[in-house]
Scaffold this motif. Structure first.
Motif, PDB file in Angstrom:
ATOM      1  N   TYR A  16       0.830  -1.209  -0.053  1.00 23.33           N
ATOM      2  CA  TYR A  16       0.101  -0.146  -0.247  1.00 23.33           C
ATOM      3  C   TYR A  16       0.659   1.218   0.132  1.00 23.33           C
ATOM      4  O   TYR A  16       2.152   1.182   0.310  1.00 23.33           O
ATOM      5  CB  TYR A  16      -0.870   0.094   1.203  1.00 23.33           C
ATOM      6  CG  TYR A  16      -1.530  -1.299   1.568  1.00 23.33           C
ATOM      7  CD1 TYR A  16      -2.848  -1.549   0.895  1.00 23.33           C
ATOM      8  CD2 TYR A  16      -1.407  -2.159   2.294  1.00 23.33           C
ATOM      9  CE1 TYR A  16      -3.474  -2.694   1.132  1.00 23.33           C
ATOM     10  CE2 TYR A  16      -1.756  -3.313   2.485  1.00 23.33           C
ATOM     11  CZ  TYR A  16      -3.150  -3.603   1.903  1.00 23.33           C
ATOM     12  OH  TYR A  16      -3.766  -4.820   2.056  1.00 23.33           O
ATOM     13  N   ASP A  17       0.373   2.390  -0.359  1.00 26.85           N
ATOM     14  CA  ASP A  17       1.039   3.521  -0.643  1.00 26.85           C
ATOM     15  C   ASP A  17       0.896   4.233   0.956  1.00 26.85           C
ATOM     16  O   ASP A  17       0.340   5.307   1.069  1.00 26.85           O
ATOM     17  CB  ASP A  17       0.600   4.607  -1.432  1.00 26.85           C
ATOM     18  CG  ASP A  17       1.514   5.914  -1.683  1.00 26.85           C
ATOM     19  OD1 ASP A  17       2.356   5.683  -0.874  1.00 26.85           O
ATOM     20  OD2 ASP A  17       1.209   6.511  -2.415  1.00 26.85           O
ATOM     21  N   PHE A  18       2.028   3.843   1.737  1.00 27.53           N
ATOM     22  CA  PHE A  18       2.173   4.455   3.136  1.00 27.53           C
ATOM     23  C   PHE A  18       3.150   5.576   3.167  1.00 27.53           C
ATOM     24  O   PHE A  18       3.968   5.590   3.804  1.00 27.53           O
ATOM     25  CB  PHE A  18       2.180   3.514   4.238  1.00 27.53           C
ATOM     26  CG  PHE A  18       1.223   2.647   4.489  1.00 27.53           C
ATOM     27  CD1 PHE A  18      -0.001   3.235   4.895  1.00 27.53           C
ATOM     28  CD2 PHE A  18       1.220   1.111   4.605  1.00 27.53           C
ATOM     29  CE1 PHE A  18      -1.265   2.218   4.957  1.00 27.53           C
ATOM     30  CE2 PHE A  18       0.369   0.419   4.685  1.00 27.53           C
ATOM     31  CZ  PHE A  18      -1.114   1.070   5.151  1.00 27.53           C
ATOM     32  N   GLY A  19       3.144   6.250   1.882  1.00 27.07           N
ATOM     33  CA  GLY A  19       4.174   7.413   1.750  1.00 27.07           C
ATOM     34  C   GLY A  19       5.322   6.925   1.019  1.00 27.07           C
ATOM     35  O   GLY A  19       6.196   7.681   0.564  1.00 27.07           O
ATOM     36  N   TRP A  20       5.193   6.026   0.172  1.00 29.66           N
ATOM     37  CA  TRP A  20       6.196   5.589  -0.817  1.00 29.66           C
ATOM     38  C   TRP A  20       6.261   6.269  -1.876  1.00 29.66           C
ATOM     39  O   TRP A  20       7.293   6.536  -2.743  1.00 29.66           O
ATOM     40  CB  TRP A  20       6.149   4.025  -0.837  1.00 29.66           C
ATOM     41  CG  TRP A  20       5.975   3.069   0.429  1.00 29.66           C
ATOM     42  CD1 TRP A  20       4.881   2.327   0.644  1.00 29.66           C
ATOM     43  CD2 TRP A  20       6.675   2.776   1.347  1.00 29.66           C
ATOM     44  NE1 TRP A  20       5.227   1.592   1.823  1.00 29.66           N
ATOM     45  CE2 TRP A  20       6.242   2.115   2.511  1.00 29.66           C
ATOM     46  CE3 TRP A  20       8.088   3.525   1.709  1.00 29.66           C
ATOM     47  CZ2 TRP A  20       7.036   1.555   3.458  1.00 29.66           C
ATOM     48  CZ3 TRP A  20       8.908   3.089   3.095  1.00 29.66           C
ATOM     49  CH2 TRP A  20       8.110   2.317   3.977  1.00 29.66           C
TER      50      TRP A  20
END
Length: 708
Positions: free
Chosen positions: A141-145
């Protein structure tokens, strides 16, 4: 509801670590040390939902696709935390491990690794729990990447098969492909390779050949999105498949299955009960752009009725193309061209007297020089910028602006025009066309029922609301009649409103071949009241053999309409080729005999969410070859249709699934299943077979039935 991406941490020292923050009924809320939040909803024994919010809050808090078993949703949508309509069964929650959480029903199990939110799903098959899906172990998931858009990466295992996403080009299997969902007016598309197309259904079925497990994934978004089924490879992450969306939220429904029918029925139920279909809509529906584009359109339309009588061809409706609204060579919705149609009232009455209902074309856009453009702009009925100026978009005729159906005033105006301009004249239905909403400008704002948002974030929402408004007008005008709508574009849940077709196909043998899996993919995705433009819409006129083969395929589909806009100005009509006229007329009369069966299947579709058309593997999953068969298909549970899709073919080899005896639909000859038979395939007798046990059923009217 605007989709501004919140500021993100420049770096993350570690993935977010989640803990249970709240349990409220069927919902478990997990919070993290980075502000990310995840919600798990246990909705049915076979349905668990996962909502992942990297910034802790929803960007789009309402849904228009979720309508569990219901006829519709409210105009302003459904709160995403609303669980009404679901049974919300009891479930087991194992939170004994500090780094893992397990949620289980009798049929589906979700395990969550709390360090980084690493999820995996298992499905019960008999006494065993079988692995279904698992997140990619790296950056699922896009946790800030990345950039704040919606992303979900799943591990991909060898041999997995993927089906669905509505109408897609090419074969039924999606493995190895990257496909974009962004509704597009794709006239003359290549049915084998074109992408994107007309509809937005971010749902697909995964099959794991080693176990036979089939399960479904539905991402509840109306944003443009992309699915990658192994087209992309990266050395750093191992084999994976992915879902990315340009806007909105990650709101995932996992359907246990473990069979294709269970997945399809549950997904159709989840997105809403299919609309009822009046019997008259199952007959032949004429159409062509050429009649209404002609300067003597009313006379051309009268000539169509004369030819129906001359050749004794049954016809129950006519799709009235948009030329009736023209000024010059452009189209202006709700404007009657009185030069082409000097007496619309008499014209409509003449068709009613002939028993042919008219289905007029309507479009959700006003060209800049539309007589009502200034008034619509002043009233705020158009997608406009922050200063209230309509945002121009390109249409096929010229620039214009889209109507904004998230404004209740627009819906009211639309309903009024549909009623006054069409229904009160005696029109029976509406043909909702050119409604892909190809919004390209980020400046275009939708009213949003008082909470404005960028229209580009949820383009198919406008399509659904257009259908909803048209249907409401028809219901109000004729409350005792079953409303009937047709729509070219759509999204998940469109089956609640309208019949559809595969858009403006190109005239070729190739289109005939590849439109078949396109329709089957749509039916697997909840939308089964479907058809194709018989004969081909765009390009050269079909030669006699191709036209007859198109008719021989089209008569079996729920929607049977011959429609065209041929390059040379000719018209696709039943009588267009005298050398195959007898065969075509015979096929069209055959169509009338199978209408009771089609009506029965559409009733089952509405009541039991069972698709009308389906690939062979839907009914015969134990036959390995059925998983790759894409030309032959099932019409309901008992009829196998074997179209001819190549020129010069007058007999066909047909492989019959094992486990049943099959009766030739034309001769009545019975064949044992599990073998390949060679049967004649003349132009007027496209091969089809009926399960022998089905001969006890009444009201089908298949020619071979009497010979059983």
């Amino acid at each position: 509801m605007t989709d501004a991406v919140p500021a993100r941490r420049a770096t993350l020292s570690h993935p977010p670590v989640f803990r249970i923050a709240e349990q409220a009924g069927p919902r478990i809320t997990l919070s993290s040390d980075t502000g990310a939040v995840a919600h798990v909803f246990v909705l049915e024994d076979d349905l668990i939902r996962l909502m992942v919010l990297p910034d802790g809050a929803l960007r789009h808090p309402r849904s228009w696709t979720i309508a569990p078993g219901a006829d519709d949703v409210a105009a302003d949508g459904r709160d995403r935390f609303d669980v009404s309509g679901f049974s919300c069964p009891g479930f087991a929650l194992d939170a004994q491990h500090p780094d893992r959480l397990v949620v289980s029903t009798d049929r589906l199990r979700l395990s969550i690794g709390l360090n980084g939110l690493r999820c995996s799903w298992k499905v019960r098959m008999g006494a065993a729990w079988v692995a279904a899906a698992r997140d990619r172990p790296t950056q699922a998931y896009d946790f800030g990447w990345w950039d704040g858009t919606v992303r979900h990466y799943l591990a991909r295992t060898p041999g997995e098969q993927y089906f669905g996403l509505g109408e897609r080009s090419g074969g039924l299997g999606r493995a190895g492909r990257r496909l974009r969902l962004s509704n597009l007016d794709a006239m003359g598309y290549d049915a084998e390779t074109a992408d994107p197309l007309y509809k937005h259904i971010p749902f697909y079925i995964t099959r794991k050949p080693d176990s036979g497990l089939c399960f479904g994934l539905f991402y509840d978004t109306l944003s443009d999105c992309t699915f990658d089924f192994g087209c992309e490879h990266s050395n750093y992450h191992g084999p994976y498949r992915s879902f990315t969306a340009d806007h909105g939220d990650l709101d995932l429904y996992v359907i246990a299955g473990p069979t294709v029918p269970e997945v399809v029925r549950r997904f159709t139920w989840l997105t809403g009960r299919p609309a009822a279909t009046p019997d008259w809509a199952l007959g032949y529906s004429g159409s062509t752009m050429s009649y209404t584009d002609a300067p003597d359109a009313q006379a051309q339309m009268a000539g169509f009725l004369e030819n129906l009588a001359r050749y004794d061809i049954p016809c129950t409706s006519f799709h009235l193309s948009s030329g009736y609204t023209s000024i010059g060579d452009k189209r202006y919705v709700f404007h009657w061209n009185r030069d082409k149609f000097p007496d619309p009232e008499q014209f409509v009455a003449s068709y009613a007297a002939a028993g042919v209902r008219l289905i007029p074309n309507i479009k959700p856009a006003l060209l800049l020089d539309h007589p009502q453009f200034a008034a619509a702009a002043q009233a705020g009925l158009l997608l406009s910028d922050a200063d209230g100026m309509p945002v121009e978009e390109q249409f096929w005729d010229a620039p214009g602006a889209y109507l904004d159906f998230t404004n209740p005033a627009t819906e009211a105006c639309w309903r009024d025009n549909v009623t006054r301009q069409l229904l009160q004249l005696g029109m029976a239905a509406t043909w909702n066309d050119n409604n892909e909403y190809e919004v390209t400008s980020p400046r275009a704002l939708a009213h949003g029922f008082g909470q404005p948002f960028r229209a580009i974030e949820m383009k198919p929402l406008q399509t659904l609301l257009m259908l909803r408004a048209s249907r409401a007008a028809q219901l109000a005008h004729a409350p005792d009649e079953v409303p009937f709508l047709v729509s070219r574009a759509g999204a998940a849940g469109m089956q609640r409103y309208a019949q559809t077709w595969s858009g403006d196909n190109y005239t070729s043998w190739k289109s005939l071949r590849w439109n078949i899996p396109m329709g089957l993919g749509l039916a697997l995705s909840g939308v089964s009241n479907i058809g194709h433009d018989v004969g081909g819409f765009a390009g050269p006129r079909p030669d006699p053999e191709l036209f007859a083969r198109w008719v021989g395929f089209g008569v079996f589909m729920p929607r049977f309409s011959i429609h065209s806009w041929n390059d040379d100005g000719t018209v696709n009509e039943p009588w267009m080729h005298p050398e195959v006229l007898d065969e075509v007329v015979s096929l069209m009369r055959f169509r009338t005999r199978i209408i009771p069966y089609l009506a029965q299947l559409l009733t089952r579709y509405r009541e039991s969410f069972e698709p009308v058309v389906r690939p062979l593997f839907y009914d015969f999953p134990d036959e390995a070859w059925c998983w790759t068969e894409e030309v032959d298909w099932m019409l309901g549970p008992d009829v196998l249709v074997a179209p001819v899709v190549e020129p010069g073919v007058m007999e066909r080899d047909v492989r019959l699934p094992a486990g049943a005896d099959w009766r030739d639909g034309w001769t009545g000859e019975v064949h044992a299943g599990g073998q390949t038979v060679t049967v004649p395939a003349p132009l007027d007798r496209p091969p089809f077979f009926v399960r022998r046990a089905a001969g006890d059923r009444s009201g089908w009217g298949f020619p071979g039935q009497a010979r059983e």
